[in-house]
Design an enzyme around this catalytic site. Structure first.
Site, short mmCIF file in Angstrom:
data_model
loop_
_atom_site.label_atom_id
_atom_site.label_comp_id
_atom_site.label_asym_id
_atom_site.label_seq_id
_atom_site.Cartn_x
_atom_site.Cartn_y
_atom_site.Cartn_z
N LYS A 194 0.83 -1.22 0.00
CA LYS A 194 0.00 0.00 0.00
C LYS A 194 0.87 1.27 0.00
CE LYS A 194 -2.52 -1.00 3.65
NZ LYS A 194 -1.99 -2.36 3.93
N ARG A 220 -10.76 1.64 8.72
CA ARG A 220 -10.36 0.29 9.11
C ARG A 220 -11.55 -0.59 9.49
NH1 ARG A 220 -4.93 -0.51 9.83
NH2 ARG A 220 -3.61 1.33 10.00
N ARG A 245 11.98 -8.70 4.63
CA ARG A 245 12.32 -7.28 4.73
C ARG A 245 13.54 -7.04 5.61
NH1 ARG A 245 6.61 -4.44 6.39
NH2 ARG A 245 5.63 -4.29 4.34
N ARG A 255 13.25 -5.91 11.45
CA ARG A 255 12.42 -5.38 12.54
C ARG A 255 11.71 -6.53 13.24
NH1 ARG A 255 9.74 -0.49 9.09
NH2 ARG A 255 9.04 -2.31 7.94
N ARG A 262 -1.54 -10.18 12.56
CA ARG A 262 -2.02 -8.95 11.90
C ARG A 262 -3.03 -9.28 10.80
NH1 ARG A 262 3.03 -5.86 9.82
NH2 ARG A 262 1.50 -4.25 9.28
#
Length: 216
Positions: A14, A89, A128, A161, A172
């Site tokens: 996004k 959301r 990532r 991270r 999530r």
């Protein structure tokens, strides 16, 4: 006016696509996080209220978030359009956004939903890496640095991270399916939703989005 909501699960791209769309059509990219930070920095009444919740480690209530969105969309730079990333959301926020659109005469005319298979999302997120020094993003498969573990831009150390792992992503995604997926049906009923394959090459995906927005 071109008013867009960009939807998609964590890792769907996004942020990357929002920046490209906003740049191409010269409209502001409004992410929830940036909006909060700006209001808090400027010490607006709603910013101060949001800050009081954040400082206590609490979720900012819908009514405060909705107020901040209305405040932001009422600004002059949104008169020719805007792109919302991270809002709404849930259905309550979507219904409030529809009312805001009517009040300030800036209704949503496109909801672009990035559709990506869960296995691809896991691969994207877990691969990532970020530079500790300058924050530049990398990926162990698709965006490798010239020297493993070292940032090409500043020579800083790359790290993963703590939230960029499969277990956190699945949590999530579960939250996303519960809260956000009902929005897909909501916007389908308003005939503004457009699904796009978010696992395509970035340029191919962007061209598909431009086709959807053609004529605006």
């Amino acid at each position: 006016m071109l008013s867009i909501i960009l939807m998609g699960p964590p890792g769907a791209g996004k942020g990357t696509n929002a920046k490209r769309i906003a740049s191409e059509y010269k409209i502001p990219h409004i992410s929830t996080g940036d909006m909060f930070r700006e209001a808090i920095k400027n010490k607006t009444p709603l910013g101060e209220l949001a800050s009081s919740y954040i400082n206590q480690g609490l979720l900012v209530p819908d009514e405060v978030t909705i107020g901040l969105v209305k405040e932001r969309l009422s600004k002059a730079d949104c008169d020719k359009g805007f792109l919302l990333d991270g809002f709404p959301r849930n259905i309550a926020q979507a219904e409030a956004l529809s009312k805001i659109g009517e009040e300030i005469k800036k209704p949503i005319n496109y909801v672009i939903n990035l559709v990506v298979d869960e296995t691809i999302l896991i691969d994207r997120i877990s691969g990532r890496r970020v530079c500790k020094t300058c924050g530049a993003p990398y990926h162990i498969k698709t965006m490798k640095p010239s020297k493993e573990g070292i940032c090409d831009l500043c020579g800083g150390e790359l790290y993963q991270r703590k939230d960029d792992n499969e277990e956190t992503l699945k949590s999530r995604l579960h939250e996303y399916h519960l809260q956000t997926e009902p929005l897909i049906e909501y916007y389908k009923s308003l005939n503004v939703l457009r699904d796009v394959n978010g696992s395509q090459d970035l340029d191919v995906l962007f061209n598909e989005i431009k086709e959807i927005l053609k004529g605006e």
